[in-house]
Scaffold this motif. Structure first.
Motif, mmCIF file in Angstrom:
data_model
loop_
_atom_site.group_PDB
_atom_site.id
_atom_site.type_symbol
_atom_site.label_atom_id
_atom_site.label_comp_id
_atom_site.label_asym_id
_atom_site.label_seq_id
_atom_site.Cartn_x
_atom_site.Cartn_y
_atom_site.Cartn_z
ATOM 1 N N HIS A 135 -6.736 3.993 6.318
ATOM 2 C CA HIS A 135 -7.538 4.237 5.232
ATOM 3 C C HIS A 135 -7.094 4.322 3.831
ATOM 4 O O HIS A 135 -7.631 4.002 2.614
ATOM 5 C CB HIS A 135 -8.418 5.800 5.596
ATOM 6 N N PHE A 136 -5.585 3.999 3.849
ATOM 7 C CA PHE A 136 -4.902 4.038 2.270
ATOM 8 C C PHE A 136 -5.065 2.840 1.944
ATOM 9 O O PHE A 136 -4.978 2.725 0.642
ATOM 10 C CB PHE A 136 -3.476 4.617 2.920
ATOM 11 N N VAL A 137 -5.445 1.735 2.531
ATOM 12 C CA VAL A 137 -5.624 0.554 2.024
ATOM 13 C C VAL A 137 -6.714 0.508 0.986
ATOM 14 O O VAL A 137 -6.726 -0.032 -0.127
ATOM 15 C CB VAL A 137 -5.919 -0.545 3.102
ATOM 16 N N ALA A 138 -7.976 0.907 1.364
ATOM 17 C CA ALA A 138 -9.070 1.082 0.729
ATOM 18 C C ALA A 138 -8.790 2.305 -0.262
ATOM 19 O O ALA A 138 -9.243 2.164 -1.611
ATOM 20 C CB ALA A 138 -10.216 1.547 1.553
ATOM 21 N N LEU A 139 -8.131 3.315 -0.045
ATOM 22 C CA LEU A 139 -8.065 4.442 -1.263
ATOM 23 C C LEU A 139 -7.175 3.920 -2.214
ATOM 24 O O LEU A 139 -7.248 4.159 -3.486
ATOM 25 C CB LEU A 139 -7.310 5.378 -0.320
ATOM 26 N N ASN A 140 -6.090 2.957 -1.888
ATOM 27 C CA ASN A 140 -5.208 2.334 -2.923
ATOM 28 C C ASN A 140 -6.225 1.606 -3.913
ATOM 29 O O ASN A 140 -5.925 1.560 -5.151
ATOM 30 C CB ASN A 140 -4.020 1.812 -2.386
ATOM 31 N N ALA A 141 -7.035 0.774 -3.220
ATOM 32 C CA ALA A 141 -7.766 -0.137 -4.152
ATOM 33 C C ALA A 141 -8.669 0.549 -4.811
ATOM 34 O O ALA A 141 -9.174 0.463 -5.997
ATOM 35 C CB ALA A 141 -8.859 -0.952 -2.928
ATOM 36 N N GLU A 142 -9.419 1.604 -4.424
ATOM 37 C CA GLU A 142 -10.399 2.690 -5.197
ATOM 38 C C GLU A 142 -9.666 3.368 -6.075
ATOM 39 O O GLU A 142 -10.413 3.262 -7.471
ATOM 40 C CB GLU A 142 -10.963 3.697 -4.063
ATOM 41 N N VAL A 172 0.780 -1.113 0.105
ATOM 42 C CA VAL A 172 0.094 0.116 -0.022
ATOM 43 C C VAL A 172 1.130 1.235 -0.112
ATOM 44 O O VAL A 172 1.790 1.421 0.737
ATOM 45 C CB VAL A 172 -0.884 -0.014 1.447
ATOM 46 N N VAL A 173 0.534 2.257 -0.823
ATOM 47 C CA VAL A 173 1.062 3.570 -0.855
ATOM 48 C C VAL A 173 0.342 4.373 0.284
ATOM 49 O O VAL A 173 -0.915 4.543 0.031
ATOM 50 C CB VAL A 173 1.190 4.180 -2.131
ATOM 51 N N THR A 174 1.217 4.901 0.979
ATOM 52 C CA THR A 174 0.587 5.888 2.241
ATOM 53 C C THR A 174 0.730 7.240 2.011
ATOM 54 O O THR A 174 1.334 7.893 0.895
ATOM 55 C CB THR A 174 0.999 5.445 3.435
ATOM 56 N N GLU A 175 0.617 8.049 2.810
ATOM 57 C CA GLU A 175 0.483 9.527 2.777
ATOM 58 C C GLU A 175 1.739 10.305 2.492
ATOM 59 O O GLU A 175 1.773 11.275 1.671
ATOM 60 C CB GLU A 175 0.183 9.989 4.242
ATOM 61 N N SER A 176 3.005 9.711 2.798
ATOM 62 C CA SER A 176 4.199 10.250 2.347
ATOM 63 C C SER A 176 4.318 10.542 0.862
ATOM 64 O O SER A 176 5.020 11.433 0.459
ATOM 65 C CB SER A 176 5.343 9.358 3.063
ATOM 66 N N CYS A 177 3.684 9.742 -0.012
ATOM 67 C CA CYS A 177 4.041 9.878 -1.317
ATOM 68 C C CYS A 177 3.220 11.181 -2.056
ATOM 69 O O CYS A 177 3.493 11.850 -2.984
ATOM 70 C CB CYS A 177 3.480 8.790 -2.093
ATOM 71 N N ILE A 178 2.106 11.738 -1.292
ATOM 72 C CA ILE A 178 1.409 12.817 -1.482
ATOM 73 C C ILE A 178 2.233 14.133 -2.017
ATOM 74 O O ILE A 178 2.930 14.441 -0.906
ATOM 75 C CB ILE A 178 0.197 13.089 -0.629
ATOM 76 N N ARG A 179 2.118 14.595 -3.011
ATOM 77 C CA ARG A 179 2.811 15.737 -3.623
ATOM 78 C C ARG A 179 4.516 15.628 -3.650
ATOM 79 O O ARG A 179 5.036 16.460 -3.779
ATOM 80 C CB ARG A 179 2.518 17.159 -2.603
#
Length: 107
Positions: A67-74, A4-11
């Motif tokens: 919540h990034f688990v579901a966000l990655n899937a979506e 899963v890719v998490t918040e640190s990747c944003i921006r």
């Protein structure tokens, strides 16, 4: 188990991880990458390549970022595959140090 890719990747959107992925499971959004859980083969290669330590095994996602688990899937169903390394976003170095940036995510 998927990764899963998490918040640190944003921006930041460093794409070092894309270079080592043997199955092209990464998807690209405007300022974030995600992993398609249906394509990920759990090889772990991407984890060490991420300069901002944004990639975790699904069972090891840090507290508060589940919540990034579901966000990655979506988002992986909506965004196109990225199969080649690209330059990081222009201000990635500045954003790499920011911890709370979910509000910056562009879908």
């Amino acid at each position: 188990m998927t990764y899963v890719v998490t918040e640190s990747c944003i921006r930041c959107k460093y794409t070092d991880c894309v270079d080592v992925c043997p199955v092209d499971c990464f998807r690209e959004g405007p300022n974030f990458l995600v992993i398609d859980p249906d394509e990920c083969i759990d090889c772990t290669l991407c984890v060490a390549e991420c300069p901002v330590e944004a990639i975790y095994a699904e069972d090891d996602v840090p507290a508060g970022q589940e919540h990034f688990v579901a966000l990655n899937a979506e988002l992986s169903k909506k965004w196109p595959a990225i199969v080649e390394r690209k330059d990081a976003l222009p201000d990635a170095e500045e954003w790499a140090k920011v911890k709370s940036k979910l509000d910056q995510l562009k879908k």
